[in-house]
Design an enzyme around this catalytic site. Structure first.
Site, PDB file in Angstrom:
ATOM      1  N   GLU A   1       6.889  36.600-200.813  1.00  0.00           N
ATOM      2  CA  GLU A   1       7.222  38.011-200.605  1.00  0.00           C
ATOM      3  C   GLU A   1       8.477  38.195-199.770  1.00  0.00           C
ATOM      4  O   GLU A   1       9.311  39.055-200.053  1.00  0.00           O
ATOM      5  CB  GLU A   1       6.058  38.759-199.940  1.00  0.00           C
ATOM      6  CG  GLU A   1       4.843  38.941-200.834  1.00  0.00           C
ATOM      7  CD  GLU A   1       3.989  37.697-200.941  1.00  0.00           C
ATOM      8  OE1 GLU A   1       4.180  36.759-200.126  1.00  0.00           O
ATOM      9  OE2 GLU A   1       3.136  37.634-201.838  1.00  0.00           O
TER      10      GLU A   1
ATOM     11  N   HIS B   1      -7.043  44.058-197.331  1.00  0.00           N
ATOM     12  CA  HIS B   1      -6.562  44.627-198.588  1.00  0.00           C
ATOM     13  C   HIS B   1      -6.673  46.142-198.640  1.00  0.00           C
ATOM     14  O   HIS B   1      -6.555  46.725-199.707  1.00  0.00           O
ATOM     15  CB  HIS B   1      -7.365  44.054-199.764  1.00  0.00           C
ATOM     16  CG  HIS B   1      -7.015  42.633-200.099  1.00  0.00           C
ATOM     17  ND1 HIS B   1      -7.173  41.604-199.219  1.00  0.00           N
ATOM     18  CD2 HIS B   1      -6.494  42.077-201.222  1.00  0.00           C
ATOM     19  CE1 HIS B   1      -6.782  40.467-199.803  1.00  0.00           C
ATOM     20  NE2 HIS B   1      -6.366  40.733-201.003  1.00  0.00           N
TER      21      HIS B   1
END
Ligand SMILES: Cc1ncc(C[n+]2csc(CCOP(=O)(O)OP(=O)(O)O)c2C)c(N)n1
Lengths: 324, 327
Positions: A58, A128
């Site tokens: 990322e 999450h």
């Protein structure tokens, strides 16, 4: 009129923009097959030079997009989960966002950071389920949280066309929302312009993202006692303060409902600006996650942390009843 | 191909630029200080000699040498360091962010290891547009421990992008020695990603130029990324404020030994009789002009402190009530 889902609207916006402007490319994990259903079909249409399945890197691919943008492309990055933005905060807040000012206006970084499924997705627990939009608004990165299919379409389009970095959060709770829309009327929605979904005279409810639906439900439920105006800012930075002022100056009462943490959250900012600059008849309230919350796994616990409709309903009633 | 004179001229320009900048730090004209590049000039000069104007570089907190070697105007660069509106970045960047997009300079960068991915993205854009431009990312030995840089090596090698990673190994990351900071060898890390990685003498501008030219040619021809480790010695402190911190981490003998092989002398010795003095005089004139220009230039107007914050010209609020009838 046709039925359009929020998810389909996102997909359509990206597909339309890629077809319209060949500088637009999309990068992300598992986007070739479209595991999040937003990039479905794009690889077959545009090939791997414009639809780039990235390794799980990322930080690298986020600044890679910055370099590509500086060199003239308009990358869109799909992040699989919202908390990955914590990983790339340096690359967005400290690099992409700062380029224009630090170079004296020589550079522009038109990258869109896109999170299809932000906030709680039942059972995905602590790492999450965040909604880190307040962090980006705080540092001044353009931050967008559409609530409806037509806004999802229009704001995604605008984000991609914008010459600055823009983060777009698609709340998990909104992905399934459907609406009857006139497909021909779909088009860009400007940043910084809120939307009044329902007019009212007594209390202004500011709702962020998927909570717009909750606010509309509550407004309907209370409609025989209290006239609730539902204001959806649509973009958190820049924020439509003038639009909010128009509403609050009319109702004099304000409740904010925001599914992110309370301390230093966007709800706090909305209350502060309203207190400083608008005509509030009574103290405002906000319904949020608790301070510094981490979303727990078990369904009962998860729900206990997220703002609920009955909390919002109570807050609206209390604000309505209270007086100075 | 650059001549010995060209290489020396660039190195001399960097050296004198830095020396003049250090004077301006001490006189208070440059606020905040700088990270001197003195001792490492042959690396910037050698690598940039292998580049074209339209190639891209990303630089570091120790970036003056790279920016000058890539062709930025030293006069406007010094104005930037003194925070003037005539500076390269209109006084918004200073030493650690000096950038010049007209020369492909995507900027010095205050975050160690941050430029690698940016350069690699630019290299990707170049390939996509069908050009043979390359990108170079400069960084120090400390940067090879940054995860983002290692992630970037993978992307660059996987996608065979025309990027050259240049590690300037001056033996220290601030005070941390290479022995304390880096496991294994630097080039082995790059080689593990499948890119050619070589070490050259970073005090020898010709050697750096030749190695860079080979890597750049490979990149232009579609051969993917390369890695160049250049050994060097940083003559001065990490930063001009280091003496105030009174830290000691290098023995005097070590510093003396490091300084005894001056890259300017290595290159100067290759010039014909008289050429060195002529170039020195030429460079001196440029810097005299640069200092005068910087000091004569206006400071930016405080009212424009947040100009350029957004490429689109968006204006945030100032913390002052905006709505009529309030305050
Ligand atoms: C990611 C990051 N960590 C720490 C710092 C503080 N810092 C600035 S320069 C530096 C040392 C860098 O060493 P190296 O990469 O070897 O470059 P050199 O200074 O030797 O040129 C450090 C630790 C920083 N700017 N960025």
């Amino acid at each position: 009129m046709a039925r359009l889902s929020y998810l389909k609207a996102l997909q359509r916006a990206l597909a339309d923009e890629m077809a319209r402007d060949e500088r637009v490319c999309v990068l992300g994990e598992d986007i070739g097959v479209g595991v999040n259903n937003v990039t479905t079909g794009l690889l077959a249409k545009h090939g791997p030079q414009r639809v780039v399945d990235t390794p799980l890197s990322e930080q690298a691919f986020t600044s890679f997009a910055t370099g590509a943008a500086l060199a003239g492309l308009r990358p869109v990055i799909e992040f699989q989960i919202p908390s990955l933005l914590f990983l790339v905060f340096e690359q967005i807040a400290n690099q992409a966002h700062k380029f224009s000012l630090m170079t004296g206006g020589q550079a522009k970084v038109p990258v869109t950071y896109f999170v299809p499924g932000s906030g709680s997705r039942s059972g995905w627990a602590g790492q999450h389920s965040d909604h880190p939009y307040g962090l980006f608004a705080h540092v001044g990165v353009k931050t967008v949280v559409p609530a409806t299919p037509e806004d999802a379409y229009g704001l995604f389009l605008t984000a991609i066309r914008d010459d600055d970095p823009v983060v777009l959060f698609a709340p998990a709770g909104s992905l399934g929302v459907r609406a009857d829309v006139d497909m021909d009327a779909l088009g860009p929605v400007p940043l910084g312009v809120g939307r009044v979904h329902r007019e009212g005279a007594d209390v202004t409810v500011v709702a962020v993202g998927h909570l717009v639906q909750a606010a509309l439900d509550v407004a309907e439920q209370l409609s025989d006692q209290i006239s609730v105006e539902v204001f959806d800012p649509r973009t958190l930075y820049p924020f439509d303060w003038a639009g909010l002022a128009a509403s609050v100056n009319k109702t004099g009462r304000l409740v904010v409902v925001d599914d992110s943490n309370r301390m230093c959250g966007i709800g706090a900012e909305i209350l502060a600006v309203a207190a400083e600059e608008m005509r509030l008849a009574v103290p405002p309230r906000r319904v949020t996650r608790p301070d510094g919350a981490v979303l727990p796994f078990a369904r009962e616990l998860d729900l206990a942390v997220q703002p609920q409709r009955d909390q919002l309903l109570t807050a609206v009633q209390e604000v309505y009843k209270s007086s100075r | 191909m650059s001549t010995d004179e060209d290489l020396y001229r660039t190195m001399r320009l960097i050296r004198r630029f830095e020396e003049r900048a250090i004077e301006l730090v001490h006189s208070g004209e440059i606020v905040g200080g700088i990270h001197p590049y003195i001792g490492q000039e042959a690396i910037a000069a050698g690598v940039c000699a292998a580049l074209r104007d339209d190639d891209v570089i990303t630089s570091t907190h120790r970036g003056h040498g790279h920016v000058l070697a890539k062709g930025s105007d030293p006069v406007r660069m010094l104005a930037e360091l003194t925070g003037r509106s005539t500076g390269l970045n209109k006084g918004r960047g200073g030493s650690m962010h000096a950038a010049d997009f007209s020369k492909g300079i995507y900027g010095a960068n205050g975050i160690v290891g941050a430029g690698g991915a940016i350069a690699t993205g630019a290299a990707w854009a170049a390939v996509k547009e069908g050009s043979d431009r390359v990108a170079v990312s400069f960084f120090g030995d400390g940067a090879v421990n940054q995860g983002v840089l290692l992630e970037t090596f993978n992307l660059a090698a996987l996608w065979r992008l025309p990027v050259l990673f240049v590690c300037e190994n001056n033996g220290y990351a601030t005070t941390l020695t290479i022995e304390q900071g880096v496991a294994g060898s630097i080039t082995a890390r790059a080689a593990a990603f499948g890119m050619p990685a070589v070490t050259v003498d970073g005090a020898d501008a010709r050697a750096v130029r030749d190695a860079a030219a080979e890597a750049v040619a490979r990149g232009r021809a579609g051969g993917g990324p390369s890695f160049l480790e250049c050994t060097a010695y940083r003559f001065d402190a990490h930063h001009t404020w280091e003496h105030k911190a009174r830290v000691r981490y290098r023995a005097d003998e070590e510093v003396a030994a490091g300084r005894s092989r001056d890259p300017l002398d290595v290159q100067g010795a290759r010039l014909p009789e008289g050429a060195r003095a002529a170039i020195d005089a030429e460079v001196e004139a440029v810097l005299t002009e640069a200092v005068a220009f910087a000091l004569d230039s206006p400071a930016p107007d405080p009212a424009g402190a947040l100009d350029h914050l957004y490429a689109t010209g968006l204006r945030g609020r100032n913390g002052i009530g905006l709505f009529e009838g309030v305050r």
